[in-house]
Design a protein around this motif. Structure first.
Motif, PDB file in Angstrom:
ATOM      1  N   GLY A  10       0.840  -1.209   0.000  1.00 26.65           N
ATOM      2  CA  GLY A  10       0.000   0.000   0.000  1.00 26.65           C
ATOM      3  C   GLY A  10       0.875   1.259   0.000  1.00 26.65           C
TER       4      GLY A  10
ATOM      5  N   MET B 210      -7.157   2.199  -6.662  1.00 21.89           N
ATOM      6  CA  MET B 210      -6.993   2.374  -5.212  1.00 21.89           C
ATOM      7  C   MET B 210      -8.090   3.265  -4.642  1.00 21.89           C
ATOM      8  SD  MET B 210      -2.880   2.728  -5.009  1.00 21.89           S
ATOM      9  CE  MET B 210      -2.751   2.770  -3.222  1.00 21.89           C
TER      10      MET B 210
ATOM     11  N   GLY C   4     -11.055   1.392  -3.866  1.00 20.86           N
ATOM     12  CA  GLY C   4     -10.923   0.324  -2.874  1.00 20.86           C
ATOM     13  C   GLY C   4     -10.823  -1.060  -3.491  1.00 20.86           C
TER      14      GLY C   4
ATOM     15  N   ARG D 135     -13.712  -1.903   0.457  1.00 23.14           N
ATOM     16  CA  ARG D 135     -12.443  -2.563   0.791  1.00 23.14           C
ATOM     17  C   ARG D 135     -12.707  -3.786   1.659  1.00 23.14           C
ATOM     18  NH1 ARG D 135      -9.408   2.041   3.551  1.00 23.14           N
ATOM     19  NH2 ARG D 135      -7.732   0.559   3.901  1.00 23.14           N
TER      20      ARG D 135
HETATM   21  P1  AMP Z   1      -3.330  -0.698   2.144  1.00 21.92           P
HETATM   22  O1  AMP Z   1      -2.507   0.489   2.475  1.00 21.92           O
HETATM   23  O2  AMP Z   1      -2.622  -1.993   2.419  1.00 21.92           O
HETATM   24  O3  AMP Z   1      -4.710  -0.641   2.765  1.00 21.92           O
HETATM   25  O4  AMP Z   1      -3.561  -0.669   0.555  1.00 21.92           O
HETATM   26  C1  AMP Z   1      -4.228   0.412  -0.060  1.00 21.92           C
HETATM   27  C2  AMP Z   1      -4.680   0.014  -1.449  1.00 21.92           C
HETATM   28  O5  AMP Z   1      -3.548  -0.328  -2.260  1.00 21.92           O
HETATM   29  C3  AMP Z   1      -5.578  -1.209  -1.514  1.00 21.92           C
HETATM   30  O6  AMP Z   1      -6.936  -0.906  -1.254  1.00 21.92           O
HETATM   31  C4  AMP Z   1      -5.344  -1.670  -2.958  1.00 21.92           C
HETATM   32  O7  AMP Z   1      -6.026  -0.847  -3.875  1.00 21.92           O
HETATM   33  C5  AMP Z   1      -3.850  -1.413  -3.138  1.00 21.92           C
HETATM   34  N1  AMP Z   1      -3.044  -2.573  -2.706  1.00 21.92           N
HETATM   35  C6  AMP Z   1      -2.156  -2.627  -1.672  1.00 21.92           C
HETATM   36  N2  AMP Z   1      -1.594  -3.840  -1.572  1.00 21.92           N
HETATM   37  C7  AMP Z   1      -2.143  -4.584  -2.574  1.00 21.92           C
HETATM   38  C8  AMP Z   1      -1.988  -5.933  -2.996  1.00 21.92           C
HETATM   39  N3  AMP Z   1      -1.160  -6.780  -2.363  1.00 21.92           N
HETATM   40  N4  AMP Z   1      -2.713  -6.352  -4.063  1.00 21.92           N
HETATM   41  C9  AMP Z   1      -3.531  -5.530  -4.733  1.00 21.92           C
HETATM   42  N5  AMP Z   1      -3.740  -4.252  -4.377  1.00 21.92           N
HETATM   43  C10 AMP Z   1      -3.050  -3.770  -3.307  1.00 21.92           C
END
Ligand code: AMP
Length: 207
Positions: free
Chosen positions: A33, A54, A57, A164
């Motif tokens: 992320g 992103m 979500g 999400r």
């Molecule tokens: P996070 O900060 O982990 O909540 O990630 C924020 C956003 O980044 C997620 O809602 C996805 O859109 C994208 N994202 C992060 N990690 C991944 C992953 N391993 N696979 C796919 N999308 C990801």
């Protein structure tokens, strides 16, 4: 050396816990992320490609995140993966280049994560994370560390949080069973304050 995955729903505290545990255990903290948000902030080709996904979500395509992780996990140092893998295909891709020692599942209920994400704020300049209810800044709206303005992540808006969570249930929750079957899963109660959770994770990892 230890290669560890932190699993859990959005709002489980993966980022906060990973930062603490990585520092104490000497692991490289890799948050997909954070890496993706950095690409968006820098306006790179990849950033332009993933920005809309992103903001809604949804999940970024597996091969893009796999490439980000593969580039950085060079095998010289144990890594703590935060927010990755999020699909079975990512888990299978990861297994091709990084052997895992443990998968820690941060268990917390839906009501609690919705509450946490609604009150999360991040510093627009250094990225420090706050929570208006449990970890408020000293001065309202300002980062304690650098004085930057605190903002809500666009994907922490209530309708995006709901999406999400659905995506988590559909695509990522199956990883819990996957890693349980492989005998790698360790569960930690994450509905507590970050110090207690990080201490338990370190205990589970034997550090
Ligand atoms: P996070 O900060 O982990 O909540 O990630 C924020 C956003 O980044 C997620 O809602 C996805 O859109 C994208 N994202 C992060 N990690 C991944 C992953 N391993 N696979 C796919 N999308 C990801």
């Amino acid at each position: 050396m230890k290669n560890v995955v932190l699993l859990g729903p959005p709002g489980a505290g993966k980022g906060t816990i990973a930062a603490r545990v990585a520092q104490k255990a000497g692991l490289l903290h890799l948050s997909t992320g954070d890496l993706l948000r950095d690409e968006v902030a820098r306006g790179t080709e990849l950033g332009k490609r993933v920005q809309g996904i992103m903001a809604r979500g949804e999940l970024v395509p597996d091969e893009l995140v796999l490439a980000l992780v593969r580039e950085r996990a060079d095998g010289r140092r144990g890594v703590l993966l935060d927010g990755f893998p999020r699909t079975l295909a990512q888990a299978e891709g990861l297994a091709q280049f990084l052997p895992l020692d443990a998968v820690v599942y941060l268990a917390v209920g839906k009501d609690e994560v919705v509450r946490r994400l609604g009150s999360r704020r991040v510093c627009s300049s250094c990225g420090a994370v706050y929570n208006l209810l449990t970890q408020p800044p000293k001065e309202s709206g300002r980062c304690d560390r650098c004085g930057g303005a605190l903002v809500q992540r666009p994907d922490d808006a209530p309708e995006v949080v709901a999406r999400r969570y659905e995506v988590y249930e559909r695509d990522s929750r199956p990883l819990v069973d996957h890693y349980r079957r492989l005998g790698l899963l360790r569960t930690v109660d994450a509905a507590r304050d970050p110090e207690a959770v990080a201490a338990d994770v370190l205990k589970v990892l034997g550090s």
